[in-house]
Design a protein around this motif. Structure first.
Motif, PDB file in Angstrom:
ATOM      1  N   ARG A   1      46.203  55.726  39.445  1.00  0.00           N
ATOM      2  CA  ARG A   1      45.596  55.244  40.686  1.00  0.00           C
ATOM      3  C   ARG A   1      46.650  54.866  41.698  1.00  0.00           C
ATOM      4  N   PHE A   2      46.519  55.399  42.909  1.00  0.00           N
ATOM      5  CA  PHE A   2      47.360  55.014  44.045  1.00  0.00           C
ATOM      6  C   PHE A   2      46.617  55.372  45.333  1.00  0.00           C
ATOM      7  N   PRO A   3      46.546  54.456  46.302  1.00  0.00           N
ATOM      8  CA  PRO A   3      47.109  53.108  46.253  1.00  0.00           C
ATOM      9  C   PRO A   3      46.119  52.083  45.714  1.00  0.00           C
ATOM     10  N   VAL A   4      46.653  51.049  45.091  1.00  0.00           N
ATOM     11  CA  VAL A   4      45.888  49.849  44.743  1.00  0.00           C
ATOM     12  C   VAL A   4      46.480  48.734  45.597  1.00  0.00           C
ATOM     13  N   PRO A   5      45.834  48.378  46.714  1.00  0.00           N
ATOM     14  CA  PRO A   5      46.476  47.488  47.689  1.00  0.00           C
ATOM     15  C   PRO A   5      46.395  46.010  47.307  1.00  0.00           C
ATOM     16  N   TRP A   6      47.440  45.292  47.694  1.00  0.00           N
ATOM     17  CA  TRP A   6      47.411  43.836  47.704  1.00  0.00           C
ATOM     18  C   TRP A   6      48.247  43.389  48.893  1.00  0.00           C
ATOM     19  N   GLY A   7      47.597  42.840  49.906  1.00  0.00           N
ATOM     20  CA  GLY A   7      48.307  42.477  51.128  1.00  0.00           C
ATOM     21  C   GLY A   7      48.890  43.710  51.773  1.00  0.00           C
ATOM     22  N   ARG A   8      50.156  43.663  52.125  1.00  0.00           N
ATOM     23  CA  ARG A   8      50.788  44.807  52.774  1.00  0.00           C
ATOM     24  C   ARG A   8      51.381  45.801  51.773  1.00  0.00           C
ATOM     25  N   LEU A   9      51.384  45.457  50.467  1.00  0.00           N
ATOM     26  CA  LEU A   9      51.951  46.336  49.446  1.00  0.00           C
ATOM     27  C   LEU A   9      50.873  47.195  48.808  1.00  0.00           C
TER      28      LEU A   9
ATOM     29  N   HIS B   1      59.463  40.364  37.489  1.00  0.00           N
ATOM     30  CA  HIS B   1      59.289  39.581  36.264  1.00  0.00           C
ATOM     31  C   HIS B   1      58.221  38.505  36.448  1.00  0.00           C
ATOM     32  N   THR B   2      58.258  37.809  37.566  1.00  0.00           N
ATOM     33  CA  THR B   2      57.254  36.778  37.822  1.00  0.00           C
ATOM     34  C   THR B   2      55.867  37.392  37.983  1.00  0.00           C
ATOM     35  N   LEU B   3      55.803  38.538  38.658  1.00  0.00           N
ATOM     36  CA  LEU B   3      54.527  39.239  38.798  1.00  0.00           C
ATOM     37  C   LEU B   3      53.971  39.634  37.436  1.00  0.00           C
ATOM     38  N   ALA B   4      54.833  40.092  36.538  1.00  0.00           N
ATOM     39  CA  ALA B   4      54.387  40.493  35.200  1.00  0.00           C
ATOM     40  C   ALA B   4      53.745  39.323  34.470  1.00  0.00           C
ATOM     41  N   HIS B   5      54.338  38.136  34.574  1.00  0.00           N
ATOM     42  CA  HIS B   5      53.774  36.969  33.886  1.00  0.00           C
ATOM     43  C   HIS B   5      52.411  36.591  34.459  1.00  0.00           C
ATOM     44  N   ARG B   6      52.275  36.674  35.766  1.00  0.00           N
ATOM     45  CA  ARG B   6      50.977  36.357  36.362  1.00  0.00           C
ATOM     46  C   ARG B   6      49.901  37.355  35.918  1.00  0.00           C
ATOM     47  N   ILE B   7      50.271  38.635  35.847  1.00  0.00           N
ATOM     48  CA  ILE B   7      49.289  39.650  35.457  1.00  0.00           C
ATOM     49  C   ILE B   7      48.949  39.535  33.975  1.00  0.00           C
ATOM     50  N   ILE B   8      49.919  39.166  33.133  1.00  0.00           N
ATOM     51  CA  ILE B   8      49.647  38.993  31.701  1.00  0.00           C
ATOM     52  C   ILE B   8      48.530  37.968  31.499  1.00  0.00           C
ATOM     53  N   ASN B   9      48.643  36.846  32.183  1.00  0.00           N
ATOM     54  CA  ASN B   9      47.608  35.812  32.050  1.00  0.00           C
ATOM     55  C   ASN B   9      46.267  36.291  32.584  1.00  0.00           C
ATOM     56  N   ALA B  10      46.294  37.108  33.650  1.00  0.00           N
ATOM     57  CA  ALA B  10      45.039  37.636  34.200  1.00  0.00           C
ATOM     58  C   ALA B  10      44.418  38.669  33.263  1.00  0.00           C
TER      59      ALA B  10
ATOM     60  N   GLU C   1      42.149  46.108  41.065  1.00  0.00           N
ATOM     61  CA  GLU C   1      42.144  45.178  42.191  1.00  0.00           C
ATOM     62  C   GLU C   1      41.692  43.789  41.750  1.00  0.00           C
ATOM     63  N   ARG C   2      40.715  43.749  40.844  1.00  0.00           N
ATOM     64  CA  ARG C   2      40.221  42.469  40.362  1.00  0.00           C
ATOM     65  C   ARG C   2      41.279  41.732  39.537  1.00  0.00           C
ATOM     66  N   VAL C   3      42.082  42.510  38.791  1.00  0.00           N
ATOM     67  CA  VAL C   3      43.158  41.900  38.006  1.00  0.00           C
ATOM     68  C   VAL C   3      44.203  41.281  38.935  1.00  0.00           C
ATOM     69  N   LEU C   4      44.575  42.016  40.007  1.00  0.00           N
ATOM     70  CA  LEU C   4      45.543  41.480  40.962  1.00  0.00           C
ATOM     71  C   LEU C   4      44.989  40.256  41.680  1.00  0.00           C
ATOM     72  N   GLU C   5      43.726  40.290  42.006  1.00  0.00           N
ATOM     73  CA  GLU C   5      43.098  39.140  42.668  1.00  0.00           C
ATOM     74  C   GLU C   5      43.187  37.900  41.790  1.00  0.00           C
TER      75      GLU C   5
END
Length: 476
Positions: A229-237, A350-359, A414-418
């Motif tokens: 899947r591309f793009p999966v947007p979050w903000g400007r990224l 690395h910080t993003l990975a930790h946030r997504i792991i918990n999600a 998208e829900r995981v990133l949210e």
């Protein structure tokens, strides 16, 4: 126990730590008086009545015996040659008594068939390297004749020879070409960079390039390009999310450290390599091979080179300083010999990975302790410009890691990133957590157990090189 940063471990010299009032006092036993906190406990000699407070003993340095109990046979007496380092008393169950150094590698996609694995057996691999230029047009027959001699000398199993013989000439020729021309990385950074480039290629083109030719033969690494899947947007990224339905991981412990009383800089790795009596000269590591699934995230810079995090903020500047002058930071010895773990983009991913792991743990069916990370970075050493990505995967013995719970979330990522990022600017430990900044005596910036840290089984970097504020700046 008593331990020193050189890796030695021994029982406490209980008789030796007491200040005896008589010379050469050697009691048959000692008296333990008090209970509860260490400062309330006294160890006393019943002969001369000399004693020591256990809290005082715990806070002092003692001579080291130089003992390595892991290297002693069970039927031999302890060997205590002595050591120049000072040891400290530490509780037997403390986590810092043995911190393993583990290397984790992914299968190299271009060499992921069963035939490749057979040809990389040590005996066969040496034959291919030594006789690469002497093989003629019929490489299959020539190779089988050579390997037959190893079978007769019982250096190779007959079943292995029969398995190789079941492949046709063209399959063997291609596999031999892949193996002898394989560029083996020399450092952990080079190895991980090669994996990153292979994952980018798989995200763009899928893998394997063609389906297996034999019934029942499945690839060790599989990406179906139509599911990317591309793009999966979050903000400007805009993220590219790549499901990896088959993944093989090899984990090896090559050393460990002991860090008594916070002696981080002095702690040196102790090798765990060993030799078998039946095979002198061959070095072995403790390891395991696991299969599972994973999700690979990157920013697909080939489509849009400007699709990068903002690394010019205040939080990023302190990490840039560490990347430019890593020797000025004492914690480098424990973080890694690879200075790129100070790079702001590494910290961001690395910080993003930790946030997504918990999600992910809330929806995937796996606990957060079962989801592991792998952070990738490809850096231009001259300019510091870099590209990166992350792999979140499950690879466990048994069923955990093969249920498809991760890749099933890709269609609604998208829900995981949210869930991972919408509370990034707050932490239940604020303002204490948010006021922390990375510096020379710290491993992290703004990061704590409430917002960024995960289980030690999930993080390859011991919950170091994390900064919630840098991640937030990068998304702005």
């Amino acid at each position: 126990m008593r331990a020193c940063p050189a890796g030695h471990l021994d029982d406490v010299d209980w008789k030796g730590i007491i200040n005896h009032s008589q010379q050469n006092c050697s009691p048959p036993y000692l008296l333990w008086r008090g209970s509860g906190a260490l400062k309330n406990i006294t160890v006393e000699c019943p002969v001369c009545r000399g004693n020591i407070n256990l809290g005082e003993a715990y806070s002092r340095s003692w001579s080291c015996s130089g003992r390595f109990p892991e290297r002693e046979a069970t039927d031999t007496r302890p060997f205590r040659p002595g050591c120049q380092e000072e040891s400290r008393i530490i509780q037997r169950g403390a986590a810092n008594l043995r911190i393993p150094e583990i290397a984790t590698v992914l299968v190299i996609p271009q060499c992921d068939s069963n035939l490749h694995r057979l040809l990389q057996i040590k005996v066969i691999y040496h034959v291919l390297l030594s006789r690469e230029d002497t093989f003629g047009e019929n490489i299959k027959n020539e190779l089988l004749k050579i390997l037959e001699k190893f079978v007769q000398r019982k250096e190779l199993e007959k079943e292995t020879l029969n398995a190789i013989a079941s492949y046709d000439e063209e399959e063997i020729r291609k596999a031999v070409s892949h193996i002898v021309n394989l560029n083996i990385p020399r450092t952990a950074y080079d190895m991980r960079r090669d994996e990153f480039r292979a994952l980018l290629h798989a995200a763009e083109n899928g893998h394997p390039p063609e389906p297996p030719r034999r019934p029942g033969e499945v690839p060790n690494f599989e990406v179906q390009q139509r599911q990317v899947r591309f793009p999966v947007p979050w903000g400007r990224l805009q993220f590219r999310v790549t499901p990896i339905s088959r993944l093989r991981v090899v984990m090896v412990q090559h050393a460990y450290r002991r860090i008594p009383a916070g002696q981080i800089v002095a702690a040196t790795p102790v090798s765990t390599v060993f030799e078998l009596p039946a095979a002198p000269g061959q070095k072995w590591h403790i390891g395991s091979e696991l299969s599972g699934e994973g999700v690979f995230l990157d920013l697909n810079l080939t489509v849009n080179p400007q699709n990068t995090p903002n690394l010019g903020g205040r939080a990023a500047q302190s990490w840039w300083s560490a990347w430019n002058k890593p020797d000025d930071y004492p914690v480098r010895g424990l973080i890694s010999v690879d200075r790129h773990q100070f790079h702001p983009l590494f910290v961001w991913w690395h910080t993003l990975a930790h946030r997504i792991i918990n999600a992910l743990s809330l929806d995937s069916g796996y606990s957060s302790a079962a989801i592991r990370e792998r952070i990738f970075l490809d850096v231009d050493e001259r300019t510091g410009h870099a590209s990166g990505g992350l792999l979140l995967y499950t690879a466990q013995p048994g069923g955990d890691g093969t249920l498809g719970g991760l890749i099933a979330l890709v269609p609604e990522f998208e829900r995981v990133l949210e869930r991972a990022l919408h509370t990034l600017d707050t932490c239940s430990n604020d303002p204490l957590c948010g006021e922390e900044e990375f510096g020379r005596d710290r491993y992290n910036g703004a990061a704590c157990y409430a917002c960024a840290l995960v289980s030690e089984t999930s993080c390859e970097h011991r919950n170091m090189s994390l900064d919630r504020k840098l991640l937030l700046e990068g998304l702005a």
